[in-house]
Design an enzyme around this catalytic site. Structure first.
Site, short mmCIF file in Angstrom:
data_model
loop_
_atom_site.label_atom_id
_atom_site.label_comp_id
_atom_site.label_asym_id
_atom_site.label_seq_id
_atom_site.Cartn_x
_atom_site.Cartn_y
_atom_site.Cartn_z
N CYS A 39 -1.58 -2.55 4.94
CA CYS A 39 -1.75 -0.65 5.48
C CYS A 39 -3.34 -0.66 5.94
O CYS A 39 -3.90 -0.77 5.71
CB CYS A 39 -1.88 0.29 3.80
SG CYS A 39 -1.70 1.36 4.02
N CYS A 97 -7.97 1.25 -3.21
CA CYS A 97 -5.93 0.02 -3.07
C CYS A 97 -5.85 -0.28 -2.58
O CYS A 97 -6.59 -0.31 -1.99
CB CYS A 97 -5.04 1.34 -2.72
SG CYS A 97 -3.57 0.79 -2.15
N GLY A 111 2.04 0.46 2.65
CA GLY A 111 2.13 0.55 3.54
C GLY A 111 1.73 2.21 3.92
O GLY A 111 2.40 3.12 2.96
N GLU A 112 1.27 3.28 4.45
CA GLU A 112 1.68 4.29 5.04
C GLU A 112 3.32 4.19 5.67
O GLU A 112 3.00 4.11 6.88
CB GLU A 112 0.96 5.04 5.61
CG GLU A 112 0.62 6.21 6.35
CD GLU A 112 1.28 7.55 6.06
OE1 GLU A 112 2.43 8.08 5.68
OE2 GLU A 112 0.44 7.56 4.78
N SER A 150 -0.61 12.18 -1.75
CA SER A 150 -1.31 11.83 -2.21
C SER A 150 -2.91 11.81 -2.16
O SER A 150 -3.72 11.73 -0.87
CB SER A 150 -1.57 9.48 -1.70
OG SER A 150 -2.99 9.14 -1.99
N ASN A 200 -6.71 12.45 -4.03
CA ASN A 200 -7.52 12.31 -4.89
C ASN A 200 -8.57 13.28 -5.16
O ASN A 200 -9.59 12.23 -4.88
CB ASN A 200 -7.12 10.29 -4.17
CG ASN A 200 -5.65 10.03 -3.98
OD1 ASN A 200 -5.18 9.93 -5.20
ND2 ASN A 200 -4.93 9.76 -3.29
N ASN A 248 -6.17 2.47 -11.91
CA ASN A 248 -5.58 0.80 -12.02
C ASN A 248 -6.46 -0.13 -11.79
O ASN A 248 -6.80 -0.13 -10.80
CB ASN A 248 -3.70 0.61 -11.73
CG ASN A 248 -2.88 1.55 -12.68
OD1 ASN A 248 -3.07 1.37 -13.87
ND2 ASN A 248 -2.48 1.66 -11.80
N CYS A 271 -0.21 1.19 -9.83
CA CYS A 271 -0.26 2.03 -8.26
C CYS A 271 -1.52 1.78 -8.10
O CYS A 271 -2.64 1.37 -8.57
CB CYS A 271 -0.22 3.66 -8.85
SG CYS A 271 -0.59 5.19 -7.51
#
Length: 358
Positions: free
Chosen positions: A115, A122, A162-163, A218, A220, A294, A337
């Protein structure tokens, strides 16, 4: 000149039947029967009665069709969540996650390998973008889950690697195949596309003439300064513009948008952050999914304490927002995630895929 194979996983029933009948000069309805059998059963063993008097036509259709799907290279489970890896012909891995539920499970599928969004929390973003997935590669994930792993798929979420809007045309073509009434036949409301905030994708989606999937954003972070640090896309599309896009989507579709918010210790998890979040989301038809951070292969962040998670959740609920605090699943197999990455692939060179007839 040999005709390239027609990849059945790359077509809607209509386009597949058109491609077959174009080559044979006939067989449109028979091709649809082949398509329906393959997508609903995962094989074509039950076709003989329908082709009782047209065996030669059946063989011609089959000879023109590529029924292949990618092989599984790994299949893992922690007892609650499953993850399987698909090996591509250029020796890359596609990661998909199986989330069992009482009334049928959710399949989390990938749209890219790597990504380019570069979100700080991430693992996939740290890979960079190696390439987009093809339609066949996206559909292979569902085909394998349903017919090889015998997983009951009720919902599909484009929340893997990925997006999705960075691979818009392919993802939407896959969406049309997933919802084809002669194929998998999933309802559009059973499919969710998640974006990091790609506004072009949201507005392109609103221009589609067919029923739309659900949308997840997303988020955040509740302010531009923090979101710029966690999600570089915010520098291109700041929160004011993202708010307007979410508002427009809700208004034009009457759909509720899912807001995903990864809670990171001492970064975005204070009550002040919760206050800013409720202020930002005011006036929007949304529900909130809170996700404890995570752990990853090279950690720079931590998950908040349980009391912090509960306090943040309670504040949002008190302000009238439908809020779920996600139970952490899949950490042990790197299926949770933010964990779907493979830094070993980062240095792989791009590979030109062979073209199948579409």
């Amino acid at each position: 000149m040999k005709i390239p194979p027609i990849s059945i996983l790359s077509h809607t029933s209509e386009s597949y039947a058109n491609a077959i009948s174009h080559e044979l000069g006939k067989g449109f309805q028979h091709a649809k029967l082949v398509y329906q059998e393959w997508f609903r059963r995962g094989n074509i063993s039950g076709l003989n009665p329908a082709f009782k008097n047209a065996q030669a036509l059946l063989q011609n259709i089959l000879s023109l069709t590529d029924f292949s799907f990618l092989p599984i290279s790994q299949n893992l489970t922690d007892g609650q969540t499953g993850k399987f890896l698909i090996k591509t012909i250029d020796d890359l891995d596609i990661k998909s996650v199986l989330i069992p539920m009482q009334a049928g499970g959710t399949l989390c599928i990938s749209s890219q390998i790597g990504c380019q969004m570069g979100c700080a929390f991430c693992e996939t973003g740290r890979m960079g973008l190696l390439r987009n997935l093809t339609t066949q590669e996206i559909l292979s994930q569902l085909f394998i889950a349903k017919f090889r792993l015998h997983f009951s798929v009720r919902n599909i979420v484009f929340m893997g690697m990925g997006e999705p809007f960075d691979n818009y045309d392919t993802v939407m073509h896959a969406f049309r195949i997933l919802t084809d009434s002669h194929g998998f036949g999933l309802g559009n409301n059973r499919i969710t596309i998640s974006t990091s905030g790609c506004l072009e994708g949201i507005y392109r989606l609103l221009q589609e003439t067919t029923p739309l999937p659900n949308l997840a954003v997303s988020l955040n972070a509740p302010n531009d300064e923090l979101r710029n640090k966690l999600m570089p896309i915010n520098k291109k599309y700041p929160l004011k513009e993202l708010y307007q896009a979410i508002y427009d989507f809700c208004k034009q579709t009457s759909k509720q948008v899912l807001i995903a918010y990864v809670l990171i210790k001492e970064q975005n998890d204070s009550i002040e952050h919760a206050k800013q979040l409720t202020n930002f989301l005011s006036g929007l038809n949304v529900k909130i999914n809170l996700i404890p951070y995570n752990p990853q292969s090279r950690d720079r962040f931590q998950s908040p304490e349980q009391s912090t998670l509960e306090n943040f959740t309670s504040y949002l609920r008190e302000k009238g927002f439908y809020t779920l605090l996600r139970q952490t699943k899949g950490q042990k197999i790197m299926a949770a995630c933010g964990q779907l990455g493979n830094l070993e692939l980062k240095r792989k060179k791009p590979f030109i895929l062979p073209i199948l007839k579409e």
